[in-house]
Scaffold this active site. Structure first.
Site, PDB file in Angstrom:
ATOM      1  N   HIS A   1       0.772  -1.164  -0.175  1.00 29.78           N
ATOM      2  CA  HIS A   1      -0.240  -0.100   0.227  1.00 29.78           C
ATOM      3  C   HIS A   1       0.884   1.708  -0.209  1.00 29.78           C
ATOM      4  O   HIS A   1      -0.009   1.807   0.497  1.00 29.78           O
ATOM      5  CB  HIS A   1      -0.947   0.133   1.343  1.00 29.78           C
ATOM      6  CG  HIS A   1      -1.632  -1.259   1.623  1.00 29.78           C
ATOM      7  ND1 HIS A   1      -2.813  -1.882   0.977  1.00 29.78           N
ATOM      8  CD2 HIS A   1      -1.350  -1.984   2.322  1.00 29.78           C
ATOM      9  CE1 HIS A   1      -2.908  -2.513   1.608  1.00 29.78           C
ATOM     10  NE2 HIS A   1      -1.806  -3.048   2.114  1.00 29.78           N
TER      11      HIS A   1
ATOM     12  N   SER B   1      14.189  22.249 -16.518  1.00 32.36           N
ATOM     13  CA  SER B   1      13.474  22.779 -16.756  1.00 32.36           C
ATOM     14  C   SER B   1      13.828  24.092 -17.050  1.00 32.36           C
ATOM     15  O   SER B   1      14.698  24.506 -16.671  1.00 32.36           O
ATOM     16  CB  SER B   1      12.682  23.198 -14.877  1.00 32.36           C
ATOM     17  OG  SER B   1      11.582  24.670 -15.397  1.00 32.36           O
TER      18      SER B   1
ATOM     19  N   GLU C   1       9.448   9.030 -16.723  1.00 34.81           N
ATOM     20  CA  GLU C   1       7.319   9.106 -16.764  1.00 34.81           C
ATOM     21  C   GLU C   1       7.950   8.895 -18.705  1.00 34.81           C
ATOM     22  O   GLU C   1       6.119   8.615 -18.977  1.00 34.81           O
ATOM     23  CB  GLU C   1       7.808  10.620 -16.637  1.00 34.81           C
ATOM     24  CG  GLU C   1       7.760  11.327 -15.369  1.00 34.81           C
ATOM     25  CD  GLU C   1       7.859  12.616 -14.920  1.00 34.81           C
ATOM     26  OE1 GLU C   1       7.666  13.404 -15.723  1.00 34.81           O
ATOM     27  OE2 GLU C   1       8.261  12.833 -13.872  1.00 34.81           O
TER      28      GLU C   1
ATOM     29  N   LYS D   1      15.851  22.335 -10.826  1.00 40.56           N
ATOM     30  CA  LYS D   1      15.318  20.988 -11.347  1.00 40.56           C
ATOM     31  C   LYS D   1      16.090  20.401 -11.678  1.00 40.56           C
ATOM     32  O   LYS D   1      16.712  20.680 -12.525  1.00 40.56           O
ATOM     33  CB  LYS D   1      13.981  21.568 -11.925  1.00 40.56           C
ATOM     34  CG  LYS D   1      13.178  21.829 -11.201  1.00 40.56           C
ATOM     35  CD  LYS D   1      11.852  21.149  -9.838  1.00 40.56           C
ATOM     36  CE  LYS D   1      10.890  20.396 -11.068  1.00 40.56           C
ATOM     37  NZ  LYS D   1       9.977  20.058 -10.491  1.00 40.56           N
TER      38      LYS D   1
END
Ligand code: ARG
Length: 457
Positions: A155, A276, A289, A282
């Site tokens: 979980h 970024s 992804e 970043k």
């Protein structure tokens, strides 16, 4: 030039031609088309249907076309309907009349079925080999990390301590199963459709066994209608590809979580990260992804072809031309996803300290504390309750089970003695779990040795 102009009195409407044509994408298998044609004419000559000199002329012509396409001197011309028409027209242009005999005893229906099968068969092998490289890099991480402690989750809540080797081992199993699936598909699909004609075989005395053997098939397909109507092997392959992407996507999801500022379990290499345009600090896990994102695209190909096939009467229907773009896209997507993923994984740094600290802080040893009590005669259900109280106490004080004093332990249950600390240390929690497939050192060593054997083949 059209392969079927004779029966027609009018030119095809240009939009109809464009809509109908497949050359923009089926040129991808020009080599398979040519190899299949060479096998076909070799068989025709053996059977006395073509003379040896006709066969030789055709073969040389076809090999010349292949070479010229590869070296860029022959540009595939989009005015032809498909790659089959292009090659045949070019052959006749180059060698004259013998070229017109290439299509003897053959239809584009069995030809395209053959080409697509040859192309797919090759892709199955390529993807299988890429998965092996991925397994090699997973195995390397496993070997180096049998002592790297981390929390195991259920979980997405910390559950019990494991090792990085154990976590990686789960993915080893997944990609190993993926390879087995590809092996199965290869075996089932490896039968040659060529010689089935449009749907009902031909009246020429073809030797289908011979053509099949020339092309490395295990034999010819046994029903000429099924031969030209079957795309099961593509559906199976797309399904296997979808499962591979699902595995990669779950792995990516974990890497994205582990790479987050909150976890810091891993650091993705600069070469596999992006930045970024506005936020200078970043470093984003874009590759992970994207692989996760592309999974949907591969599932889409599977759903699309299943839907295309579901209402088709036997035998060939033009709908089936739609099998190509989506299959090519899925194959290319999976190949680049595995390659990029493997590069990202093998250059990724694991933060052992952060992983161990996280395993220590989440009560992942609570089950072992309960087991300690059970080993001292406390019934498991009571032990569960007592450890529940310990956990509550720790949460209240902001400490972990390892930080409690023996007096604090004893205040909750007098059964605890000084050896509780040893019993609930991360090392003990992991090392005691030695059932087959568990994270304990002995159990892991067995699996790592089996993996090593498996990777030798
Ligand atoms: N381009 C076609 C395909 O991909 C080739 C087969 C054409 N056959 C036909 N009967 N029109 O399916």
């Amino acid at each position: 030039m059209k392969l079927w102009g004779g029966r027609f009195t009018k030119e095809t409407n240009q939009l109809v031609h464009n809509f109908n044509a497949s050359i923009s994408f089926d040129q991808k298998f020009f080599e398979q088309d040519i190899d299949g044609s060479i096998a076909h004419v070799t068989m025709l000559a053996k059977q006395g249907i073509l003379t040896d000199s006709e066969k030789e002329a055709i073969k040389l012509g076809l090999l010349g076309i292949k070479e010229d396409i590869i070296n860029g001197t022959l540009i595939i011309d989009g005015t032809h309907e498909d790659i089959h028409s292009f090659v045949e027209a070019n052959l006749t242009y180059r060698i004259g009349d013998p070229g017109k005999k290439l299509h003897t005893g053959r239809s584009r229906n069995d030809q395209v079925a053959l080409d697509m099968k040859l192309y797919t068969r090759d892709e199955v092998l390529q993807i299988n080999a890429l998965l092996k490289e991925l397994l090699v890099s997973i195995q390397k991480i496993m070997k180096e990390n049998t002592d790297t402690y981390m929390p195991g989750f259920t979980h997405l809540q910390k559950a019990q301590p494991i090792t990085l080797a154990h976590h990686m081992g789960a993915y080893f199993e997944m990609f190993k199963r993926d390879r087995l699936r590809l092996d199965d598909i290869y075996k089932r699909m490896n039968y040659s459709p060529i010689g089935s004609g449009a749907l009902a075989g031909t009246t020429y005395p073809l030797d289908r066994n011979y053509t099949a053997a020339l092309l490395g098939f295990d034999g010819p397909t046994l029903n000429s209608m099924d031969s030209v109507a079957d795309r099961d092997y593509l559906l199976e392959f797309l399904s296997a590809l979808s499962i591979i992407m699902m595995h990669l996507s779950r792995f990516c999801e974990e890497i994205i979580i582990w790479n987050s500022n909150e976890y810091r379990f891993v650091e993705i290499d600069d070469a596999y990260s992006t930045g970024s345009s506005i936020m200078p600090q970043k470093k984003n896990p874009d590759i992970a992804e994207l692989v996760r994102g592309k999974t949907g695209r591969v599932y889409g190909s599977l759903m699309s072809l299943l839907t295309t096939m579901k209402g088709l009467p036997l035998a060939y229907n033009k709908d089936m031309q739609e099998d190509k773009e989506l299959s090519f896209d899925a194959m290319d997507t999976v190949k680049s996803s595995i390659v990029l993923f493997t590069g990202m994984l093998s250059t990724m740094k694991f933060n052992h300290k952060a992983m161990a600290a996280s395993a220590k802080n989440g009560f992942t040893n609570a089950t072992d504390a309960a087991d300690y009590l059970v080993n001292h005669g406390v019934p498991f259900r009571d032990a569960h309750g007592i450890v529940g109280q310990l956990v509550l106490y720790c949460i209240d004080k902001g400490i972990s089970l390892d930080d409690m004093t023996l007096d604090e332990y004893k205040a909750i249950s007098p059964v605890f003695e000084a050896d509780i600390y040893e019993a609930i240390s991360l090392e003990t929690c992991v090392s005691k779990r030695n059932t087959i497939g568990a994270p304990g050192k002995e159990a892991m060593a067995q699996v790592i040795a089996l993996n090593e054997e498996y990777l030798k083949n």
